[in-house]
Structure formats: structure tokens, C-alpha cells
Scaffold this motif. Structure first.
Motif, PDB file in Angstrom:
ATOM      1  N   GLY A  13      48.598   1.907  45.771  1.00  0.00           N
ATOM      2  CA  GLY A  13      48.308   1.685  44.891  1.00  0.00           C
ATOM      3  C   GLY A  13      48.063  -0.057  44.570  1.00  0.00           C
ATOM      4  O   GLY A  13      48.441  -1.076  44.516  1.00  0.00           O
ATOM      5  N   GLN A  14      48.704   0.027  43.251  1.00  0.00           N
ATOM      6  CA  GLN A  14      48.477  -0.768  42.214  1.00  0.00           C
ATOM      7  C   GLN A  14      49.643  -2.366  43.128  1.00  0.00           C
ATOM      8  O   GLN A  14      50.250  -1.734  42.927  1.00  0.00           O
ATOM      9  CB  GLN A  14      49.524  -0.405  41.282  1.00  0.00           C
ATOM     10  N   HIS A  36      48.509  -2.718  47.824  1.00  0.00           N
ATOM     11  CA  HIS A  36      48.122  -1.651  48.280  1.00  0.00           C
ATOM     12  C   HIS A  36      48.627  -1.802  50.340  1.00  0.00           C
ATOM     13  O   HIS A  36      48.290  -2.109  50.570  1.00  0.00           O
ATOM     14  CB  HIS A  36      46.687  -0.864  48.247  1.00  0.00           C
ATOM     15  N   GLY A  62      48.040   0.205  37.263  1.00  0.00           N
ATOM     16  CA  GLY A  62      46.867   0.608  37.403  1.00  0.00           C
ATOM     17  C   GLY A  62      47.976   1.848  38.592  1.00  0.00           C
ATOM     18  O   GLY A  62      49.422   1.177  38.491  1.00  0.00           O
ATOM     19  N   ALA A  63      48.134   2.671  39.314  1.00  0.00           N
ATOM     20  CA  ALA A  63      48.525   4.229  39.847  1.00  0.00           C
ATOM     21  C   ALA A  63      49.064   3.451  40.791  1.00  0.00           C
ATOM     22  O   ALA A  63      48.741   2.558  41.500  1.00  0.00           O
ATOM     23  CB  ALA A  63      47.664   5.380  39.843  1.00  0.00           C
ATOM     24  N   ARG A  64      50.999   3.797  41.020  1.00  0.00           N
ATOM     25  CA  ARG A  64      51.285   3.175  42.023  1.00  0.00           C
ATOM     26  C   ARG A  64      52.150   4.555  43.005  1.00  0.00           C
ATOM     27  O   ARG A  64      52.892   4.914  42.068  1.00  0.00           O
ATOM     28  CB  ARG A  64      51.898   1.915  41.995  1.00  0.00           C
TER      29      ARG A  64
END
Length: 76
Positions: A13-14, A36, A62-64
Motif C-alpha cells: 500500500g501507501q 508497495h 492511503g491504506a497500508r
């Protein structure tokens, strides 16, 4: 775990900054971006000599997700 575990960490993710600082001298600091799909492998004396973290951010991120694997040795 013993004092020298092997740790593998996969970041998804992020992009986030993974930070290290010396246990003996907090002025010694290093950071590396974990993109990522990054795989970070920590072994040897790194757990004894360095503190590590992913710092909180005031910016919207953002999502991680992080998957961490540790080798655990049984003591006899």
C-alpha cells in the motif's frame, strides 16, 4: 525470541518512511521509504543496536498493511 531474531517485513500500500535510530546515540538516524511490495529483512544485532518505527503522519495517507514474519528459536 532470542536477542538476535530474524524478521522479514512486507509492506503493501501507501509508501511510508521506515526510521532507525541508534540506541547508544539518538543523533544517529536513518530512514528509508518502504514502497508497495517492499521486503525488509532485519537480522543480526540490529534489534540490539537500533530502534525502529514507522512514524505517525499528520498528512492524510492511503491504506497500508504490513505483514511481519519472525523466526522463533525454541530454547532447550
Amino acid at each position: 525470541m532470542d536477542n538476535r531474531p530474524i524478521i522479514a517485513s512486507i509492506s503493501l500500500g501507501q509508501v511510508r518512511s521506515f526510521q532507525f535510530r541508534s540506541v547508544d546515540d539518538h543523533r544517529k538516524r536513518y530512514a528509508l521509504p518502504l514502497a508497495h511490495g517492499s521486503l525488509l529483512l532485519m537480522k543480526g544485532a540490529i534489534q540490539l543496536n537500533w530502534e525502529h518505527r514507522i512514524a505517525k503522519s499528520t498528512r492524510s495517507m492511503g491504506a497500508r498493511i504490513n505483514l511481519t514474519f519472525r523466526q522463533i528459536n525454541e530454547r532447550s
